[in-house]
Write an enzyme that holds these catalytic residues in place. Structure first.
Site, PDB file in Angstrom:
ATOM      1  CD1 TRP A  36      -0.788   2.338   2.279  1.00  0.00           C
ATOM      2  CD2 TRP A  36      -2.784   1.771   1.442  1.00  0.00           C
ATOM      3  NE1 TRP A  36      -1.642   3.404   2.483  1.00  0.00           N
ATOM      4  CE2 TRP A  36      -2.871   3.085   1.984  1.00  0.00           C
ATOM      5  CE3 TRP A  36      -3.923   1.202   0.862  1.00  0.00           C
ATOM      6  CZ2 TRP A  36      -4.050   3.818   1.956  1.00  0.00           C
ATOM      7  CZ3 TRP A  36      -5.097   1.944   0.850  1.00  0.00           C
ATOM      8  CH2 TRP A  36      -5.157   3.236   1.385  1.00  0.00           C
ATOM      9  CG  ASP A  39      -0.295  11.331   2.772  1.00  0.00           C
ATOM     10  OD1 ASP A  39      -1.292  10.759   2.328  1.00  0.00           O
ATOM     11  OD2 ASP A  39      -0.280  11.918   3.858  1.00  0.00           O
ATOM     12  CD  GLN A  55       2.744   8.264   5.754  1.00  0.00           C
ATOM     13  OE1 GLN A  55       1.923   7.994   6.602  1.00  0.00           O
ATOM     14  NE2 GLN A  55       4.038   8.377   6.051  1.00  0.00           N
ATOM     15  NE  ARG A 167      -3.113  13.855  10.369  1.00  0.00           N
ATOM     16  CZ  ARG A 167      -4.175  13.962  11.146  1.00  0.00           C
ATOM     17  NH1 ARG A 167      -4.036  13.920  12.461  1.00  0.00           N
ATOM     18  NH2 ARG A 167      -5.380  14.108  10.618  1.00  0.00           N
TER      19      ARG A 167
HETATM   20  C1  FRU Z   1      -3.079  12.209   4.814  1.00  0.00           C
HETATM   21  C2  FRU Z   1      -2.710  11.512   6.117  1.00  0.00           C
HETATM   22  C3  FRU Z   1      -1.726  12.346   6.900  1.00  0.00           C
HETATM   23  C4  FRU Z   1      -1.013  11.313   7.721  1.00  0.00           C
HETATM   24  C5  FRU Z   1      -0.967  10.135   6.779  1.00  0.00           C
HETATM   25  C6  FRU Z   1      -1.058   8.800   7.455  1.00  0.00           C
HETATM   26  O1  FRU Z   1      -3.503  11.388   3.810  1.00  0.00           O
HETATM   27  O2  FRU Z   1      -3.880  11.259   6.856  1.00  0.00           O
HETATM   28  O3  FRU Z   1      -2.293  13.388   7.656  1.00  0.00           O
HETATM   29  O4  FRU Z   1       0.261  11.720   8.105  1.00  0.00           O
HETATM   30  O5  FRU Z   1      -2.046  10.276   5.888  1.00  0.00           O
HETATM   31  O6  FRU Z   1      -0.774   7.770   6.567  1.00  0.00           O
END
Ligand code: FRU
Length: 495
Positions: A36, A39, A55, A167
Site C-alpha cells: 500500500w 501520501d 506512506q 502532524r
Molecule cells: C493524509 C494523512 C496524513 C497522515 C498520513 C497517514 O492522507 O492522513 O495526515 O500523516 O495520511 O498515513
C-alpha cells in the site's frame, strides 16, 4: 543501525516486489513497490537525484502501520526503488511513521522530519493517537532516528491546539540559512490550522506563529501543509478533511487547496487573499512540493482519495500511485499547473491532425493508447457553437472514460461511470472552466490506469484512476448540436 522492523520490511519488499510485473503498474507514475502507498513524503532533490518517499504499508494492499517507502529519479519520470527508509520501531512512533519532509543539511546529510504516532489507551477504554514530530538523519539510503526524538510535542503547542491531531511537518530553508517548518494541527473549535515552527540548526525547534486557521470554513483538520513562494505570492498548500461542497468547488470530502496571499517575513504574518482547489478530479490528495535545481516549484500528489479507495479491483497486486509531478506558476492571480517538462523528453511517435470537422462520433487513425500525452483543441465553427463536445478515452467494446464540455455552462465533466467499476462510489465530477466562446484546450496524460486532464494550459486539472483492461485503448471525439474543428497532437510515452 537498521532495526529488526525495518529489516523485515526491506526483506519483504525485496522478495515480493518482483512479483508485480512492470506492465501491471503505471509506466511513468511512481506506484508502491509492494503493498500500500499513500501520501508523498520527503520530496526533495538530494545529491543529484530527486527523492520521493511515501506512506507505505508493505505487507498488504490496505493501510496499516506506516513505514516510509523510498524511490529516486534523475528526471521525475523514471523511478528506481530504494529500500524502505523508516519503520515504526521506536516507542514514540510504534503506531506509525506518518507524513513528513526532507532537506539537505550543511554537512551534506539528509534530514527527515516526520510525525511519530503512539496509540494511547484512554480511561474509558477508547484509544487516541499521540502525535509528535521526530527526526531522522541519513545519506539518501539509510536513516538513523535522532536520539532526542521527539523534537516537537504537545509541550511546544500553544493552548487550544490538539496533541492528537498534530502532524505532517514540511520543513524549508530560509535564505539566511535557518529553517522553518509548517505543521497541521486541530484547534479547539474542531477545525484546522497551520502552525509555523523555527530552528537555527534543524534539530532544535520552537513554535513561532499560527500562519492561517480554518475556523470551520474550509473543511476540518488541515493535513499535509506546505508553504512556499511562487512568483510574487506566498502559498500555503494543504489538504482539508471533511470539506463541504460550495457550488462546483470542494466536492472531494478530503479536498486540497492553495491559500494564496502575501507574507511579511519580519512579523511572520501570512495574509490570505484567495483560495483555489488544487485538483478537480476524483483521485487526488496530500500534494507536497519541492524546488528543482533550476528553480521550478513542483508538486506531486497521491493519485487517490480516501473515499475512493474501494476503486481498485482485488486482483490488482499493488495499491496507490503518485500523480505526475507538476510545475506551478501564477497567471492572472491563479495558480496554473503543467506536467513537468521532463515528460517531453519521452515523447515518441507523434501523430497530429489539424482542424478536423467533427460531429458524429469520430476516431482518428493512430490516435489511441494508454500511455500517451495528447493535446486536443476544440474550436467552434464561425457563428455556430456546438452544444456539447464529448471525448472518450480508454475505450473498448464495453468500457470508456469520458470528458464532456458544455460551452453554455462552461462546465467540464469527467466520468468513469463506464470504466469497469463494480462498486457504487463516486464516478463523476464536474468543474467550471473559463468561458472562451466554445474554444477549449485539453492536455490529457494517460498512464495505463489513470488520466490527468490539464484544462486550458493548466487553469484546472482533473485527475482520476480506472482499472480497465489495457486493450481498451480507443479514443473518440463527438460534437452535439453543431460540428466543431478538432486539432489533436498525440505522443506515445516510451521510457
Ligand atoms: C493524509 C494523512 C496524513 C497522515 C498520513 C497517514 O492522507 O492522513 O495526515 O500523516 O495520511 O498515513
Amino acid at each position: 543501525m537498521t532495526s529488526e522492523t525495518l529489516q523485515k520490511a526491506r526483506e519483504y519488499e525485496e522478495r515480493f516486489g518482483v512479483y508485480i510485473q512492470p506492465q501491471e503498474r503505471p509506466a511513468f507514475h511512481l506506484s508502491t513497490r509492494v503493498g500500500w502507498m499513500n501520501d508523498p513524503n520527503g520530496f526533495s532533490f538530494y545529491r543529484g537525484k530527486y527523492h520521493l518517499f511515501y506512506q507505505y504499508h508493505p505487507y498488504s494492499t490496505k493501510w496499516g502501520p506506516m513505514h516510509w517507502g523510498h524511490a529516486v529519479s534523475d528526471d521525475l519520470i523514471r523511478w528506481e526503488y530504494l529500500p524502505a527508509a523508516l519503520a515504526p520501531d521506536q516507542p514514540y512512533d510504534d503506531a506509525g511513521c506518518f507524513s513528513g519532509s526532507a532537506l539537505e543539511l550543511p554537512d551534506g546529510s539528509q534530514l527527515i522530519m516526520y510525525t511519530g504516532v503512539r496509540s494511547l489507551l484512554n480511561e474509558d477504554g477508547t484509544r487516541s493517537d499521540l502525535q509528535t514530530q521526530c527526526l531522522a538523519v541519513g545519506d539518501g539510503l539509510d536513516y538513523e532516528k535522532y536520539r532526542f526524538n521527539p523534537v516537537l510535542s504537545e509541550d511546544d503547542l500553544p493552548r487550544g491546539f490538539s496533541r492528537t491531531d498534530f502532524r505532517d511537518p514540511k520543513m524549508f530553508k530560509n535564505p539566511d540559512g535557518t529553517y522553518g517548518c509548517v505543521v497541521g494541527c486541530r484547534t479547539d473549535d474542531d477545525s484546522g490550522a497551520i502552525l509555523l515552527f523555527e530552528s537555527s540548526d534543524g534539530f532544535s525547534w520552537h513554535f513561532s506563529t499560527v500562519l492561517d486557521r480554518c475556523y470551520n470554513e474550509f473543511g476540518k483538520m488541515w493535513e499535509c501543509p506546505d508553504f512556499f513562494e511562487l512568483g510574487r505570492k506566498r502559498v500555503i498548500m494543504c489538504s482539508p478533511q471533511d470539506m463541504s461542497a460550495l457550488g462546483l468547488e470542494f466536492h472531494n470530502g478530503n479536498g486540497t487547496m492553495f491559500l494564496i496571499g502575501d507574507y511579511n517575513e519580519t512579523t511572520r504574518t501570512f495574509r490570505r487573499e484567495t483560495v483555489q482547489a488544487v485538483d478537480y478530479g476524483l483521485d487526488f490528495y496530500a500534494p507536497q512540493s519541492t524546488l528543482t535545481p533550476d528553480g521550478r516549484r513542483i508538486i506531486v500528489g497521491w493519485m487517490q482519495n480516501w473515499d475512493t479507495c474501494v476503486s481498485q479491483p482485488a486482483s490488482v497486486k499493488w495499491f496507490g500511485q503518485m500523480t505526475l509531478p507538476r510545475e506551478l506558476s501564477v497567471r492572472d492571480g491563479r495558480i496554473v499547473q503543467a506536467p513537468v517538462r521532463e515528460l517531453d523528453g519521452f515523447h515518441s511517435r507523434r501523430i497530429s491532425y489539424s482542424d478536423i470537422p467533427v460531429r458524429e462520433e469520430t476516431t482518428l487513425r493512430g490516435v489511441y493508447g494508454r500511455t500517451i500525452d495528447m493535446t486536443v483543441t476544440v474550436k467552434p465553427l464561425p457563428g455556430e457553437c456546438y452544444t456539447q463536445f464529448r471525448m472518450k478515452v480508454a475505450a473498448g467494446s464495453q468500457h470508456y472514460t469520458s470528458v464532456t464540455y458544455t460551452p453554455q455552462t462552461s462546465t467540464l465533466r469527467v466520468s468513469r461511470d463506464h470504466s469497469g467499476s463494480n462498486r457504487d462510489f463516486v464516478h463523476v465530477r464536474e468543474c467550471l472552466v473559463r468561458d472562451r466562446g466554445g474554444c477549449l484546450k485539453l492536455r490529457i496524460i494517460l498512464d495505463r490506469y489513470s488520466a490527468e486532464i490539464f484544462v486550458n494550459d493548466g487553469e484546472q486539472v482533473l485527475t482520476l484512476t480506472f482499472y480497465t483492461a489495457l486493450s481498451a485503448d480507443g479514443i473518440s471525439f463527438q460534437c452535439h448540436g453543431k460540428a466543431a474543428h478538432i486539432s489533436v497532437e498525440k505522443y506515445d510515452i516510451i521510457l
